[in-house]
Design a protein around this motif. Structure first.
Motif, mmCIF file in Angstrom:
data_model
loop_
_atom_site.group_PDB
_atom_site.id
_atom_site.type_symbol
_atom_site.label_atom_id
_atom_site.label_comp_id
_atom_site.label_asym_id
_atom_site.label_seq_id
_atom_site.Cartn_x
_atom_site.Cartn_y
_atom_site.Cartn_z
ATOM 1 N N PRO A 176 38.639 36.948 43.039
ATOM 2 C CA PRO A 176 37.244 37.390 42.957
ATOM 3 C C PRO A 176 36.295 36.531 43.796
ATOM 4 C CG PRO A 176 38.237 37.411 40.787
ATOM 5 C CD PRO A 176 39.241 36.773 41.713
ATOM 6 N N SER A 177 36.522 35.226 43.845
ATOM 7 C CA SER A 177 35.648 34.358 44.642
ATOM 8 C C SER A 177 35.771 34.672 46.132
ATOM 9 C CB SER A 177 35.956 32.887 44.376
ATOM 10 O OG SER A 177 37.309 32.599 44.702
ATOM 11 N N GLU A 178 36.982 35.015 46.585
ATOM 12 C CA GLU A 178 37.178 35.388 47.993
ATOM 13 C C GLU A 178 36.475 36.704 48.298
ATOM 14 O OE1 GLU A 178 41.635 33.662 48.888
ATOM 15 O OE2 GLU A 178 41.459 35.545 47.801
ATOM 16 N N LEU A 179 36.576 37.644 47.376
ATOM 17 C CA LEU A 179 35.915 38.939 47.568
ATOM 18 C C LEU A 179 34.403 38.761 47.628
ATOM 19 C CD1 LEU A 179 38.124 40.989 45.083
ATOM 20 C CD2 LEU A 179 38.087 41.243 47.570
ATOM 21 N N LEU A 180 33.884 37.925 46.760
ATOM 22 C CA LEU A 180 32.438 37.666 46.746
ATOM 23 C C LEU A 180 31.990 37.006 48.044
ATOM 24 C CD1 LEU A 180 29.976 38.019 44.950
ATOM 25 C CD2 LEU A 180 30.435 35.778 43.982
ATOM 26 N N ARG A 181 32.784 36.073 48.541
ATOM 27 C CA ARG A 181 32.469 35.397 49.807
ATOM 28 C C ARG A 181 32.507 36.387 50.976
ATOM 29 N NH1 ARG A 181 36.578 31.716 49.963
ATOM 30 N NH2 ARG A 181 36.028 31.169 47.869
ATOM 31 N N LEU A 206 37.743 50.419 39.284
ATOM 32 C CA LEU A 206 38.967 50.653 40.052
ATOM 33 C C LEU A 206 40.204 50.372 39.197
ATOM 34 C CD1 LEU A 206 37.872 49.121 43.476
ATOM 35 C CD2 LEU A 206 38.395 51.542 43.025
ATOM 36 N N GLU A 207 40.107 49.352 38.359
ATOM 37 C CA GLU A 207 41.202 49.036 37.439
ATOM 38 C C GLU A 207 41.377 50.175 36.426
ATOM 39 O OE1 GLU A 207 42.585 45.337 34.559
ATOM 40 O OE2 GLU A 207 40.515 45.405 35.269
ATOM 41 N N VAL A 231 45.234 46.507 40.002
ATOM 42 C CA VAL A 231 45.690 45.840 38.792
ATOM 43 C C VAL A 231 45.169 44.406 38.847
ATOM 44 C CG1 VAL A 231 47.948 45.164 39.748
ATOM 45 C CG2 VAL A 231 47.657 45.381 37.297
ATOM 46 N N LYS A 232 44.740 43.936 37.703
ATOM 47 C CA LYS A 232 44.195 42.590 37.575
ATOM 48 C C LYS A 232 45.251 41.725 36.892
ATOM 49 C CE LYS A 232 40.319 40.253 35.261
ATOM 50 N NZ LYS A 232 39.117 40.523 34.443
ATOM 51 N N LYS A 233 45.617 40.630 37.561
ATOM 52 C CA LYS A 233 46.580 39.704 36.972
ATOM 53 C C LYS A 233 45.844 38.427 36.604
ATOM 54 C CE LYS A 233 50.917 37.424 37.420
ATOM 55 N NZ LYS A 233 52.266 37.531 37.820
ATOM 56 N N ILE A 234 45.959 38.042 35.345
ATOM 57 C CA ILE A 234 45.328 36.828 34.853
ATOM 58 C C ILE A 234 46.412 35.777 34.668
ATOM 59 C CG2 ILE A 234 44.004 35.790 32.972
ATOM 60 C CD1 ILE A 234 42.908 38.643 32.397
ATOM 61 N N TYR A 235 46.231 34.654 35.340
ATOM 62 C CA TYR A 235 47.141 33.527 35.186
ATOM 63 C C TYR A 235 46.563 32.616 34.110
ATOM 64 C CZ TYR A 235 49.139 35.052 39.609
ATOM 65 O OH TYR A 235 49.730 35.787 40.604
ATOM 66 N N VAL A 251 42.499 34.510 38.495
ATOM 67 C CA VAL A 251 42.605 35.969 38.450
ATOM 68 C C VAL A 251 42.876 36.458 39.867
ATOM 69 C CG1 VAL A 251 41.323 38.118 38.047
ATOM 70 C CG2 VAL A 251 41.048 36.193 36.481
ATOM 71 N N GLU A 252 43.769 37.424 39.978
ATOM 72 C CA GLU A 252 44.037 38.057 41.266
ATOM 73 C C GLU A 252 44.108 39.570 41.084
ATOM 74 O OE1 GLU A 252 46.601 34.719 43.697
ATOM 75 O OE2 GLU A 252 47.650 36.465 42.923
ATOM 76 N N TYR A 253 43.672 40.283 42.112
ATOM 77 C CA TYR A 253 43.741 41.742 42.125
ATOM 78 C C TYR A 253 44.751 42.173 43.172
ATOM 79 C CZ TYR A 253 39.546 41.901 39.274
ATOM 80 O OH TYR A 253 38.651 41.758 38.253
ATOM 81 N N SER A 254 45.442 43.258 42.884
ATOM 82 C CA SER A 254 46.329 43.856 43.873
ATOM 83 C C SER A 254 46.269 45.373 43.715
ATOM 84 C CB SER A 254 47.761 43.344 43.714
ATOM 85 O OG SER A 254 48.243 43.603 42.426
ATOM 86 N N LEU A 255 46.673 46.058 44.763
ATOM 87 C CA LEU A 255 46.674 47.518 44.735
ATOM 88 C C LEU A 255 47.880 48.031 43.969
ATOM 89 C CD1 LEU A 255 45.797 48.355 48.460
ATOM 90 C CD2 LEU A 255 44.259 48.369 46.504
ATOM 91 N N THR A 256 47.673 49.078 43.215
ATOM 92 C CA THR A 256 48.784 49.789 42.582
ATOM 93 C C THR A 256 49.350 50.755 43.626
ATOM 94 O OG1 THR A 256 47.387 51.606 41.839
ATOM 95 C CG2 THR A 256 47.603 49.697 40.348
ATOM 96 N N PRO A 257 50.478 51.381 43.353
ATOM 97 C CA PRO A 257 50.953 52.421 44.289
ATOM 98 C C PRO A 257 49.904 53.513 44.528
ATOM 99 C CG PRO A 257 52.730 51.790 42.806
ATOM 100 C CD PRO A 257 51.469 51.099 42.305
ATOM 101 N N LEU A 258 49.167 53.875 43.471
ATOM 102 C CA LEU A 258 48.086 54.856 43.640
ATOM 103 C C LEU A 258 47.010 54.312 44.573
ATOM 104 C CD1 LEU A 258 47.000 57.641 42.762
ATOM 105 C CD2 LEU A 258 45.900 56.480 40.828
#
Length: 133
Positions: A33-38, A55-56, A62-66, A73-80
């Motif tokens: 999220p910080s990279e997206l904001l930047r 979008l989620e 998909v949002k992955k929380i470590y 937190v990281e976001y990645s695209l689903t197959p859709l």
């Protein structure tokens, strides 16, 4: 709005000033999220969070929380979401192909958004680097 038409469904999913930019950024490996904001300095953090949540909810990202300290937190695209990328790429190419005309017309009607210019420059440079690999 009737959702029987595929165009209406697509617009419902992509409706939001930053959604196409968010999807493109995530597709080229900008995940935090910080990279997206930047990358999108003209966007408010709250707006990006709302649009990422939408979008989620639509199954596009998909949002992955470590669970660590500090939290990550990281976001990645689903197959859709990946299946939307040809549309996003086509929109980008259409804009590039019609840049001179559109810039003239838009300049007559609106103020140029400097953050969008920076974002496009970043996208094009990042895409060139990824394609060169």
């Amino acid at each position: 709005m009737p959702l029987e038409c595929g165009l209406h469904l697509t617009k419902e999913v992509l409706n939001g000033k930053w959604k196409a930019n968010l999807l493109y950024a995530i597709s080229i490996d900008v995940k935090r999220p910080s990279e997206l904001l930047r990358l999108l300095p003209g966007a408010a953090k709250r707006v990006l969070n709302v649009q990422l949540k939408e979008l989620e909810n639509h199954g596009i990202v998909v949002k992955k929380i470590y669970h660590q300290l500090p939290p990550k937190v990281e976001y990645s695209l689903t197959p859709l979401g990946c299946s939307l990328m040809p549309i996003i790429d086509a929109m980008n190419h259409w804009g590039d192909d019609n840049r001179a005309f559109l810039k003239r017309i838009i300049a007559q009607n609106t103020v140029t958004d400097e953050s969008m210019t920076r974002t496009c420059i970043y996208y094009n440079e990042k895409a060139k680097r990824l394609l060169a690999v």
